[in-house]
Scaffold this motif. Structure first.
Motif, PDB file in Angstrom:
ATOM      1  N   LEU A 269      22.557  34.653 129.353  1.00 46.16           N
ATOM      2  CA  LEU A 269      23.625  33.652 129.317  1.00 46.16           C
ATOM      3  C   LEU A 269      23.333  32.474 130.242  1.00 46.16           C
ATOM      4  N   ASP A 270      22.722  32.747 131.410  1.00 52.44           N
ATOM      5  CA  ASP A 270      22.437  31.653 132.342  1.00 52.44           C
ATOM      6  C   ASP A 270      21.365  30.722 131.774  1.00 52.44           C
ATOM      7  N   VAL A 271      20.459  31.267 130.949  1.00 55.27           N
ATOM      8  CA  VAL A 271      19.439  30.431 130.313  1.00 55.27           C
ATOM      9  C   VAL A 271      20.085  29.535 129.267  1.00 55.27           C
ATOM     10  N   VAL A 272      20.989  30.123 128.446  1.00 56.29           N
ATOM     11  CA  VAL A 272      21.698  29.330 127.446  1.00 56.29           C
ATOM     12  C   VAL A 272      22.503  28.231 128.126  1.00 56.29           C
ATOM     13  N   GLN A 273      23.120  28.559 129.248  1.00 50.90           N
ATOM     14  CA  GLN A 273      23.916  27.572 129.994  1.00 50.90           C
ATOM     15  C   GLN A 273      23.048  26.393 130.429  1.00 50.90           C
ATOM     16  N   LYS A 274      21.865  26.672 130.946  1.00 55.37           N
ATOM     17  CA  LYS A 274      20.983  25.598 131.419  1.00 55.37           C
ATOM     18  C   LYS A 274      20.476  24.741 130.264  1.00 55.37           C
ATOM     19  N   VAL A 275      20.157  25.368 129.139  1.00 53.78           N
ATOM     20  CA  VAL A 275      19.663  24.597 127.997  1.00 53.78           C
ATOM     21  C   VAL A 275      20.758  23.676 127.469  1.00 53.78           C
ATOM     22  N   LEU A 276      21.981  24.207 127.367  1.00 52.20           N
ATOM     23  CA  LEU A 276      23.090  23.417 126.830  1.00 52.20           C
ATOM     24  C   LEU A 276      23.650  22.420 127.841  1.00 52.20           C
ATOM     25  N   GLY A 277      23.341  22.611 129.121  1.00 51.20           N
ATOM     26  CA  GLY A 277      23.823  21.674 130.138  1.00 51.20           C
ATOM     27  C   GLY A 277      25.284  21.857 130.467  1.00 51.20           C
ATOM     28  N   HIS A 278      25.794  23.098 130.341  1.00 47.63           N
ATOM     29  CA  HIS A 278      27.185  23.364 130.707  1.00 47.63           C
ATOM     30  C   HIS A 278      27.324  23.436 132.226  1.00 47.63           C
ATOM     31  N   GLN A 279      28.438  22.934 132.737  1.00 46.93           N
ATOM     32  CA  GLN A 279      28.687  23.032 134.172  1.00 46.93           C
ATOM     33  C   GLN A 279      28.967  24.469 134.587  1.00 46.93           C
ATOM     34  N   SER A 280      29.688  25.192 133.731  1.00 45.25           N
ATOM     35  CA  SER A 280      30.141  26.532 134.085  1.00 45.25           C
ATOM     36  C   SER A 280      29.612  27.547 133.084  1.00 45.25           C
ATOM     37  N   VAL A 281      29.248  28.725 133.575  1.00 43.64           N
ATOM     38  CA  VAL A 281      28.791  29.787 132.692  1.00 43.64           C
ATOM     39  C   VAL A 281      29.944  30.301 131.844  1.00 43.64           C
ATOM     40  N   GLN A 282      31.203  30.104 132.330  1.00 43.08           N
ATOM     41  CA  GLN A 282      32.357  30.520 131.533  1.00 43.08           C
ATOM     42  C   GLN A 282      32.416  29.750 130.211  1.00 43.08           C
ATOM     43  N   THR A 283      32.015  28.474 130.263  1.00 35.15           N
ATOM     44  CA  THR A 283      31.988  27.680 129.028  1.00 35.15           C
ATOM     45  C   THR A 283      30.974  28.264 128.051  1.00 35.15           C
ATOM     46  N   THR A 284      29.822  28.649 128.565  1.00 34.09           N
ATOM     47  CA  THR A 284      28.767  29.183 127.714  1.00 34.09           C
ATOM     48  C   THR A 284      29.134  30.556 127.163  1.00 34.09           C
ATOM     49  N   SER A 285      29.928  31.310 127.906  1.00 32.87           N
ATOM     50  CA  SER A 285      30.220  32.685 127.501  1.00 32.87           C
ATOM     51  C   SER A 285      30.972  32.759 126.186  1.00 32.87           C
ATOM     52  N   ILE A 286      31.555  31.657 125.736  1.00 34.58           N
ATOM     53  CA  ILE A 286      32.289  31.681 124.469  1.00 34.58           C
ATOM     54  C   ILE A 286      31.361  31.991 123.301  1.00 34.58           C
ATOM     55  N   TYR A 287      30.067  31.734 123.488  1.00 35.38           N
ATOM     56  CA  TYR A 287      29.127  32.008 122.412  1.00 35.38           C
ATOM     57  C   TYR A 287      28.824  33.508 122.274  1.00 35.38           C
ATOM     58  N   VAL A 288      29.191  34.264 123.265  1.00 32.99           N
ATOM     59  CA  VAL A 288      28.937  35.702 123.200  1.00 32.99           C
ATOM     60  C   VAL A 288      30.062  36.343 122.400  1.00 32.99           C
ATOM     61  N   GLN A 289      29.791  36.630 121.156  1.00 31.34           N
ATOM     62  CA  GLN A 289      30.823  37.110 120.230  1.00 31.34           C
ATOM     63  C   GLN A 289      30.884  38.640 120.150  1.00 31.34           C
ATOM     64  N   ALA A 290      29.986  39.344 120.815  1.00 32.17           N
ATOM     65  CA  ALA A 290      29.879  40.788 120.610  1.00 32.17           C
ATOM     66  C   ALA A 290      31.179  41.515 120.952  1.00 32.17           C
TER      67      ALA A 290
END
Length: 600
Positions: free
Chosen positions: A556-577
């Motif tokens: 998730l932290d890698v996805v966050q850096k690629v997408l340029g999100h400020q917060s990992v919470q924003t990126t976590s929405i992509y985790v649908q499992a």
């Protein structure tokens, strides 16, 4: 003798202007003060020196005119010299002398001091900003764009327009070019002919750049005006708002949305509340917050160009709670700045609470992401279409689609991506990957991985452009139009020698074109995939990258850096499992209950 004079003495257009004044009998002291800078022009140090300089210049020009001018002019000048000892000229005859002596006019050069070409006042204030030569002036304009003159005292838009026009007229001689985007039109102020006065009984509405507020409501005597010395040059509320918005001149998206919120509030204040913006109190701000829930019908209308009289501040008769809260926050921040600038005495918005909003389960609209199978089908179809030599547009959208969908770029980041910042990346495991550095939101720089398939698509697009992607000094935008529209704006932007990128909005048009072709050409679309294609946008490809990366267990932290999100919470929405598991387990419960009820 004439050639010697010509080599020793070259004159600028400023010298000719001074000579005209001399011929018209203006005192040498006045001429020195008006046209010259004593620091750069020693001949203007005293009236006597000024007069000698002008008489010598006149004699030089007369000699050149006698040699290079018409026989009639030469005979006239010789007769005048024989009779008076020197040529006696009128304004008309001086003009003929100037035309005949054009060889004596100096050619501007980048190293010339600005005092040689501009009047003392202009030169003095430019030098106060570190601009000493014509080369410095071109660099200063290019670095600051069309608003370069705002940081120079006594240089208004009119004088700035003349200076830039002069630099462009002489760019070949100077050897430097003023960039096309150094536009002098203030985006926050329309031409006088388009201005509409608001705040009267007629109930007229106009966007901020076309707006003029009637004196009784313009805020020049607002109750909340700060009595202390202000830090901004603003005599009324409209000028103060424009000064605030000018801070965001380099952030077009932010400028656009802030302008929308402030013009709505100002129009409401003067047309409905009947008060100057700088006279509003807390209860007025609360009333506007209520107004946002249900705007007046006069403020609502279908979308129309800002130059049209059909334009209205609202396109919908109701705003979502999130939009209402955003408007309040924008206004509170703007008023805070106006207080800090000592235009307002206090900020009434500080006493106003934000509208209540619902904390959304998912702030990102990840449902717009393309399903894995549809994404694969789209890639296959676009790759196939791109193979045909005549399909240049398919190759453009292929490169764009992969930049967005394989690297997770935002639309603006893809538009601004450049070859200079795209490099092969030596991975330890032998994986073929490239690295692209882009400037993202909030001017943050980040580096994202780029697939070899994307690089191949970009390379094919560059071949269509007649450029070598793999050249040692390859430079320029990764994506650029092949055909330039014949509109004035497009010609102005792309008329320079350097290739220009696509505008971010044009990328939407490319995706719209791709959508229409896919809907027509893809076989076997289910209702769900058809609906997904219908809402496909540039951002949908970015969401596709996020969901695909999460589905393939990319940390998730890698996805966050690629997408340029400020917060990992924003990126976590992509985790649908977890969400999928919840739906599956509860769905099984529903199924068991239905079975039991049927058996009973």
């Amino acid at each position: 003798m004439t050639e010697k004079l010509h080599l020793q003495r070259q004159f600028s257009s400023k010298d000719f202007a001074a000579l005209r004044a001399f011929v018209q009998r203006l005192p040498p002291a006045t001429i020195a003060r008006t046209y010259y800078d004593s620091d750069e022009d020693p001949h203007a140090a005293t009236p006597g020196a000024m007069e000698r300089y002008l008489r010598d210049m006149l004699a030089t020009l007369v000699d050149l005119a006698i040699e290079h001018g018409s026989p009639v002019l030469a005979d006239h000048l010789k007769a005048s010299i024989k009779k008076h000892g020197s040529a006696r000229l009128t304004a008309g005859s001086l003009k003929m002398v100037e035309e005949a002596a054009r060889l004596a006019v100096a050619t501007p050069a980048a190293a010339h001091g600005i005092g040689m070409w501009f009047r003392p006042m202009v030169a003095r204030y430019l030098k106060g900003r570190g601009v000493a030569t014509l080369g410095d002036l071109v660099a200063y304009c290019n670095a600051r764009g069309g608003s370069w003159w705002r940081s120079v005292p006594r240089i208004g838009p009119g004088r700035a327009r003349l200076i830039v026009a002069w630099l462009r007229r002489h760019e070949r001689a100077i050897g430097l070019r003023v960039e096309p985007d150094v536009e002098l039109a203030d985006p926050l102020v329309a031409p006088d002919a388009e201005i509409i006065a608001v705040g009267g009984e007629a109930g007229l509405l106009a966007p901020l750049e076309r707006m003029a507020v009637r004196e009784a409501l313009d805020g020049s005597r607002g109750l909340n005006r700060c009595p202390a010395f202000p830090y901004i040059h603003a005599h009324n509320d409209l000028a103060a708002i424009r000064a605030y918005l000018h801070l965001y001149r380099d952030q077009p998206k932010t400028l656009r949305v802030y302008t929308k919120e402030l013009e709505r509030f100002l129009l409401w204040s003067v047309t409905i509340r009947g008060k100057a913006l700088s006279s509003l109190l807390v209860d007025d701000c609360e009333a506007f917050k209520d107004f946002l829930k249900l705007p007046s019908p006069a403020f609502v209308g279908p979308r129309a160009p800002r130059a049209s009289r059909r334009w209205r501040p609202f396109a919908s008769d109701s705003l979502s709670p999130e939009s209402q809260a955003y408007a309040v926050r924008v206004l509170r921040a703007a008023f805070t700045w106006l207080v800090d600038a000592r235009y307002l005495a206090g900020n009434p918005w500080k006493m106003v609470k934000d509208p209540v909003t619902i904390e959304r389960e998912a702030k990102l609209k990840v449902e717009r992401a393309l399903p894995e199978q549809l994404w694969s089908d789209i890639r296959r179809h676009v790759r196939s279409q791109s193979a045909a030599a005549e399909n240049q547009r398919w190759r453009i959208v292929h490169a764009l689609m992969l930049l967005l969908g394989d690297s997770g770029l935002r639309r603006e980041e893809a538009a601004g991506a450049r070859r200079e910042t795209l490099r092969p990346y030596p991975a330890d495991d032998g994986t073929d990957v490239w690295a692209l550095t882009v400037i993202g939101k909030r001017s943050r720089e980040r580096t994202v991985p780029v697939s070899t398939e994307t690089v191949e698509a970009i390379r094919a697009h560059w071949l269509d452009r007649g450029e070598d992607f793999d050249a040692v000094a390859a430079a320029g935008p990764l994506l650029s139009p092949l055909v330039i529209p014949k509109t004035r704006a497009a010609q102005a932007k792309h008329g320079s020698a350097e290739r220009q990128p696509y505008r971010a909005d044009t990328l939407n048009e490319l995706v719209d074109w791709l959508r229409s072709r896919l809907l027509a050409e893809l076989d076997g679309l289910t209702p769900a995939t058809h609906a997904c294609l219908e809402r496909m946008s540039p951002h949908a490809f970015r969401h596709t990258f996020g969901t695909q990366a999460a589905a393939n267990d990319v940390p998730l932290d890698v996805v966050q850096k690629v997408l340029g999100h400020q917060s990992v919470q924003t990126t976590s929405i992509y985790v649908q499992a977890e969400k999928q598991r919840m739906m599956r387990e509860v769905g099984q419960m529903f199924g068991k209950r239905s079975t039991n009820e049927r058996e009973a």
